[in-house]
Enzyme design. Structure first.
Site, PDB file in Angstrom:
ATOM      1  N   TYR A  37       1.046  -1.407   0.264  1.00 43.49           N
ATOM      2  CA  TYR A  37       0.090   0.165  -0.289  1.00 43.49           C
ATOM      3  C   TYR A  37       1.202   1.201  -0.059  1.00 43.49           C
ATOM      4  O   TYR A  37       2.208   1.355  -0.093  1.00 43.49           O
ATOM      5  CB  TYR A  37      -0.920  -0.383   1.639  1.00 43.49           C
ATOM      6  CG  TYR A  37       0.042   0.712   2.332  1.00 43.49           C
ATOM      7  CD1 TYR A  37       0.236  -0.959   2.991  1.00 43.49           C
ATOM      8  CD2 TYR A  37      -0.729   1.866   3.096  1.00 43.49           C
ATOM      9  CE1 TYR A  37       1.198  -0.173   4.195  1.00 43.49           C
ATOM     10  CE2 TYR A  37       0.413   2.097   4.142  1.00 43.49           C
ATOM     11  CZ  TYR A  37       0.697   0.951   5.240  1.00 43.49           C
ATOM     12  OH  TYR A  37       1.203   1.893   6.592  1.00 43.49           O
TER      13      TYR A  37
ATOM     14  N   ARG B 196       8.684   4.469  -3.979  1.00 43.67           N
ATOM     15  CA  ARG B 196       8.734   3.367  -3.367  1.00 43.67           C
ATOM     16  C   ARG B 196       7.218   2.143  -3.504  1.00 43.67           C
ATOM     17  O   ARG B 196       7.424   1.188  -3.183  1.00 43.67           O
ATOM     18  CB  ARG B 196       8.098   4.350  -1.924  1.00 43.67           C
ATOM     19  CG  ARG B 196       7.811   3.623  -0.705  1.00 43.67           C
ATOM     20  CD  ARG B 196       8.100   3.559   0.452  1.00 43.67           C
ATOM     21  NE  ARG B 196       7.071   4.657   0.751  1.00 43.67           N
ATOM     22  CZ  ARG B 196       6.246   5.216   1.844  1.00 43.67           C
ATOM     23  NH1 ARG B 196       7.206   5.465   2.658  1.00 43.67           N
ATOM     24  NH2 ARG B 196       5.277   6.135   1.934  1.00 43.67           N
TER      25      ARG B 196
ATOM     26  N   ARG C 251      -7.150 -20.519  -2.408  1.00 41.29           N
ATOM     27  CA  ARG C 251      -5.679 -20.428  -0.935  1.00 41.29           C
ATOM     28  C   ARG C 251      -4.866 -21.910  -1.410  1.00 41.29           C
ATOM     29  O   ARG C 251      -4.399 -22.628  -1.466  1.00 41.29           O
ATOM     30  CB  ARG C 251      -6.358 -19.760  -0.675  1.00 41.29           C
ATOM     31  CG  ARG C 251      -5.944 -20.263   0.987  1.00 41.29           C
ATOM     32  CD  ARG C 251      -5.987 -20.190   2.354  1.00 41.29           C
ATOM     33  NE  ARG C 251      -5.066 -19.949   3.063  1.00 41.29           N
ATOM     34  CZ  ARG C 251      -4.290 -21.056   3.895  1.00 41.29           C
ATOM     35  NH1 ARG C 251      -3.890 -22.130   3.278  1.00 41.29           N
ATOM     36  NH2 ARG C 251      -3.343 -20.736   4.977  1.00 41.29           N
TER      37      ARG C 251
ATOM     38  N   HIS D  83       0.001 -21.188  -0.893  1.00 38.56           N
ATOM     39  CA  HIS D  83       0.399 -20.057  -0.497  1.00 38.56           C
ATOM     40  C   HIS D  83       1.931 -19.857  -1.286  1.00 38.56           C
ATOM     41  O   HIS D  83       2.130 -18.515  -1.896  1.00 38.56           O
ATOM     42  CB  HIS D  83       1.554 -20.676   0.757  1.00 38.56           C
ATOM     43  CG  HIS D  83       1.081 -20.858   2.119  1.00 38.56           C
ATOM     44  ND1 HIS D  83       0.150 -21.684   1.679  1.00 38.56           N
ATOM     45  CD2 HIS D  83       1.251 -19.943   3.153  1.00 38.56           C
ATOM     46  CE1 HIS D  83      -0.716 -21.943   3.786  1.00 38.56           C
ATOM     47  NE2 HIS D  83       0.287 -20.580   3.867  1.00 38.56           N
TER      48      HIS D  83
ATOM     49  N   GLU E  37      11.489   2.807  15.047  1.00 38.33           N
ATOM     50  CA  GLU E  37      10.431   3.862  14.696  1.00 38.33           C
ATOM     51  C   GLU E  37       9.606   3.334  15.525  1.00 38.33           C
ATOM     52  O   GLU E  37       9.744   2.420  15.812  1.00 38.33           O
ATOM     53  CB  GLU E  37      10.558   3.522  12.734  1.00 38.33           C
ATOM     54  CG  GLU E  37       9.602   2.454  12.341  1.00 38.33           C
ATOM     55  CD  GLU E  37       9.228   2.152  10.728  1.00 38.33           C
ATOM     56  OE1 GLU E  37       9.502   3.016  10.036  1.00 38.33           O
ATOM     57  OE2 GLU E  37       9.445   0.780  10.166  1.00 38.33           O
TER      58      GLU E  37
ATOM     59  N   LEU F  53      10.475   1.786   7.887  1.00 41.21           N
ATOM     60  CA  LEU F  53      10.447   2.233   6.419  1.00 41.21           C
ATOM     61  C   LEU F  53      11.083   3.574   5.335  1.00 41.21           C
ATOM     62  O   LEU F  53      11.570   4.388   7.072  1.00 41.21           O
ATOM     63  CB  LEU F  53       8.278   2.295   6.515  1.00 41.21           C
ATOM     64  CG  LEU F  53       8.133   2.275   5.189  1.00 41.21           C
ATOM     65  CD1 LEU F  53       7.850   1.333   4.101  1.00 41.21           C
ATOM     66  CD2 LEU F  53       6.862   3.385   4.768  1.00 41.21           C
TER      67      LEU F  53
HETATM   68  N1  PDD Z   1       2.631   4.891   6.984  1.00 41.77           N
HETATM   69  N2  PDD Z   1       7.025   3.681   8.846  1.00 41.77           N
HETATM   70  C1  PDD Z   1       5.904   2.976   9.325  1.00 41.77           C
HETATM   71  C2  PDD Z   1       6.012   2.080  10.203  1.00 41.77           C
HETATM   72  C3  PDD Z   1       5.535   3.488   8.590  1.00 41.77           C
HETATM   73  O1  PDD Z   1       4.000   2.845   8.544  1.00 41.77           O
HETATM   74  C4  PDD Z   1       4.659   5.073   7.565  1.00 41.77           C
HETATM   75  C5  PDD Z   1       4.045   5.883   7.562  1.00 41.77           C
HETATM   76  C6  PDD Z   1       6.010   5.776   7.847  1.00 41.77           C
HETATM   77  C7  PDD Z   1       5.830   7.093   7.378  1.00 41.77           C
HETATM   78  O2  PDD Z   1       6.206   7.448   5.778  1.00 41.77           O
HETATM   79  P1  PDD Z   1       5.866   8.605   5.419  1.00 41.77           P
HETATM   80  O3  PDD Z   1       6.661   9.526   5.813  1.00 41.77           O
HETATM   81  O4  PDD Z   1       6.457   8.310   3.449  1.00 41.77           O
HETATM   82  O5  PDD Z   1       4.718   8.867   4.921  1.00 41.77           O
HETATM   83  C8  PDD Z   1       6.996   5.076   8.249  1.00 41.77           C
HETATM   84  C9  PDD Z   1       1.504   5.577   6.775  1.00 41.77           C
HETATM   85  C10 PDD Z   1       0.769   6.509   7.046  1.00 41.77           C
HETATM   86  C11 PDD Z   1       0.230   4.916   7.150  1.00 41.77           C
HETATM   87  O6  PDD Z   1       0.377   3.470   7.840  1.00 41.77           O
HETATM   88  O7  PDD Z   1      -0.726   5.198   7.445  1.00 41.77           O
END
Ligand code: PDD
Length: 285
Positions: A31, A50, A102, A104, A181, A205
């Site tokens: 996503y 990305r 289904r 894997h 994070e 991420l």
């Molecule tokens: N999440 N780390 C994680 C695990 C994330 O899911 C996100 C973003 C970020 C920040 O990435 P960015 O600056 O590209 O949004 C870091 C989105 C917003 C979400 O899952 O809703």
């Protein structure tokens, strides 16, 4: 609410996917969350890149509609139809490996990926931003490919829920004594005059906001080091802040019940938030 599903624009309540969709069965998909400011995608190319890297990493065929130009058109139409083309909104894109009985292993080559796009108004975080966010730490029990934005978010969901149940806003993941994070945000610290954040590797991420904030920090003359802070260093930092598409730059006031720095939002986070906000509105009236 209009959504895009596999080439069609339909009302959200009428959008249907088969129960055998591999996103539903295996969490087999990726996503992306884009930020829209007055109908324009902020740093859209970095999000697009990305998304393409995630599809390639999982070997999911890229749908025609997911190519940059096509996706921009879909986003523009949904933002307009859903009344989100003014102000701040998000565009959510999800692509799964498609529907198949289904098993894997990957399905046959003729199984088409499922692609879904929707838009939402952005929730205001002004109250949290002015007081500073309250966060907790949680063990990082995720896999070793956190750099791929997959829809498998159970560790993130559970950690975020723990944060909410403790009266907080976000959870910080700790792996091997290092802060990686947040559950939906990246983490920055200000320590001994340096702006610090976890290096861009498979344990986090690679946030789009993270990379913009790194550029802004350099422009503002802050020394920057991409090295994770340890769990112990949380007690020594002057500032901590989160970054993300739905959080912008969000100062942290408390971790696990202990004040961060002075316990109030710090000046570096404040300057970076303002710089980010300016960047988002560049070229606008
Ligand atoms: N999440 N780390 C994680 C695990 C994330 O899911 C996100 C973003 C970020 C920040 O990435 P960015 O600056 O590209 O949004 C870091 C989105 C917003 C979400 O899952 O809703």
């Amino acid at each position: 609410m209009t959504v895009f599903l596999n080439g069609n624009y339909v009302d959200g309540s009428a959008a249907v996917i088969p129960v055998t969709d591999r996103g539903f069965i295996f969490g087999d998909g990726v996503y992306e969350v884009f930020r829209s400011v007055d109908g324009r995608l902020f740093e859209g190319e970095r999000h697009q890149e990305r998304l393409e890297e995630g599809l390639a990493a999982l070997r999911i065929a890229m749908p025609e509609a997911a190519h940059g130009g096509a996706l921009r058109e879909i986003a523009a139409r949904l933002l307009e139809e859903n009344g989100h083309s003014r102000g701040h909104a998000t565009v959510y894109v999800q692509i799964t490996r498609g529907a198949a009985p289904r098993a894997h292993q990957f399905p046959a080559d003729d199984v088409r990926p499922t692609m879904f796009v929707t838009t939402s108004a952005l929730n205001s975080l002004e109250a949290v931003r002015s007081a500073g966010a309250v966060v907790i730490t949680q063990p990082d029990v995720r896999w070793y490919r956190c750099n791929i934005k997959t829809i498998q978010l159970l560790p993130n969901v559970l950690a975020k829920q723990a944060a909410i149940e403790s009266g907080g806003f976000e959870a910080l993941f700790i792996r091997n004594g290092m802060v990686t994070e947040g559950t939906h945000s990246n983490l920055f610290a200000v320590l001994e005059g340096e702006v610090r954040t976890h290096p861009d590797n498979n344990l986090i991420l690679p946030g789009v906001t993270r990379s913009v904030v790194l550029e802004l920090a350099a422009e503002l003359g802050f020394p920057v080091r991409e090295e994770a802070i340890t769990e112990e260093e949380i007690g020594q930092v002057d500032e901590l802040f989160l970054t993300g598409t739905t959080t912008d730059v969000l100062p942290i006031a408390q971790v696990d019940g202990r004040h961060v720095g002075t316990g109030s939002p710090g000046p570096v986070a404040g300057q970076l938030y303002e710089a980010l906000y300016r960047r988002m509105h560049e070229g606008r009236d």
